[in-house]
Design a protein around this motif. Sequence first.
Motif, PDB file in Angstrom:
ATOM      1  N   ILE A 105       0.640  -1.146   0.133  1.00  0.00           N
ATOM      2  CA  ILE A 105      -0.037   0.171   0.160  1.00  0.00           C
ATOM      3  C   ILE A 105       0.511   0.783  -0.120  1.00  0.00           C
ATOM      4  O   ILE A 105       1.939   1.394   0.355  1.00  0.00           O
ATOM      5  N   ALA A 106       0.953   1.941  -0.533  1.00  0.00           N
ATOM      6  CA  ALA A 106       1.239   3.195  -0.985  1.00  0.00           C
ATOM      7  C   ALA A 106       0.349   4.378  -0.612  1.00  0.00           C
ATOM      8  O   ALA A 106      -0.540   4.673  -1.152  1.00  0.00           O
ATOM      9  N   ASP A 107       1.306   5.743  -0.147  1.00  0.00           N
ATOM     10  CA  ASP A 107       0.344   7.177   0.275  1.00  0.00           C
ATOM     11  C   ASP A 107       1.567   8.054  -0.793  1.00  0.00           C
ATOM     12  O   ASP A 107       2.324   8.008   0.014  1.00  0.00           O
ATOM     13  N   LEU A 108       0.576   9.630  -0.752  1.00  0.00           N
ATOM     14  CA  LEU A 108       1.110  10.462  -1.575  1.00  0.00           C
ATOM     15  C   LEU A 108       0.372  11.250  -0.947  1.00  0.00           C
ATOM     16  O   LEU A 108      -0.689  11.572  -1.070  1.00  0.00           O
ATOM     17  N   GLY A 109       1.162  12.698  -0.095  1.00  0.00           N
ATOM     18  CA  GLY A 109       0.139  13.310   0.394  1.00  0.00           C
ATOM     19  C   GLY A 109       0.653  14.287   1.560  1.00  0.00           C
ATOM     20  O   GLY A 109       2.154  14.817   1.280  1.00  0.00           O
ATOM     21  N   LEU A 110      -0.028  15.575   2.036  1.00  0.00           N
ATOM     22  CA  LEU A 110       0.317  16.554   3.105  1.00  0.00           C
ATOM     23  C   LEU A 110      -0.274  16.530   3.974  1.00  0.00           C
ATOM     24  O   LEU A 110      -0.427  15.616   4.187  1.00  0.00           O
TER      25      LEU A 110
END
Length: 352
Positions: A340-345
């Motif tokens: 599982i991969a996340d890209l965020g602020l």
Amino acid sequence: MALALLAPRSALSQTNPEPVEAIIEIEQAPGSEACPDKDAVFRSIKRLFPEREFHQGSTTSESAAKARVTIRPLSRGHEAVLTLLPPRRGERIIVDEDESCRGLSDALALAFVMLVAPPEPAPESLSADETNRPDAANAPAKEAAAETKKPKEAEKSVPVTPRNAEPPRTVGSYRAGFGASFVAGYGVLSEPSLGAGAEGELFHERGFGLSLQGLRLWAKPSEAEGGSVTLTLWSVLAGPCYRLRLSGPSRLDACLRFGIGAQYADVQGFVTPESGNFPWQVLVPSLGYRYGLPGLGGLLSGFVRVGFVGQLRPQSFSVRRGDGSGETLEIASAPKFGVIADLGLMFGTGAF
């Protein structure tokens, strides 16, 4: 004769004080990259206190005097918080109104030395003839004033304020953050999935923290025998984390989170479709890289995170053939491991 024998020893101990092993960690928030690093502070110590021997120690040393410095930008200039690490205690707040930080290295050097090993000038040994001189009693005071004159000039350039004298402004040991991210998963559900996450975190300045994330994922349909099963997921991931400070505004996060939720199977196209909710339980160790974005005092950061998903309760979905044989056909298989991969602020813990 006794005075003559003691005088060289006293002079020797005064001119050759014990060397001090020191470790100074400096963290520069975005906007304070021009401020001094630890090498600049040690150079200032050597220049301001030439009679003392300070050398940089190893991080594994137990006898070294350790301090952490956090520098952040202000509307005018910069603020540095110098904190001694256990077993020593002490803290100073230094405000430099110069945006280029030209006087901050001297102020940090002065504050560190005064907290760790302040100069203590001892009176020189006097001979019997010198003792009778009228100005002999004032000699030690004049000597101490001359010895501390140079550091005091540096102290005037940048105010050094004791921690307990600072009014309302404080630097907390904990900081909370809130963020959002785009999420992609493979092996999280029976088919590749996409979705979004919202999360909160609480970190201590020493790097230990907790993470809580809510996930909503949608998977592509699994099709067979003229029908389909489409899985969606509501879940929560929670667990402890540790944050490692890298150079500048970069951070590395390591977390071990437990996930629990419900996956909904939407069954279409079969003679007797039976949709329903089914439990979802996983264990997710993850690594993340975070970079503090300029502005807002380093509170805003972007992050990317990759987690390895271990299914604690794998679920598969099958249909019964319509030829009367009673055999079942698996449509959506049960994943055992995934990514599982996340890209965020994240807002609130970018420079922490």
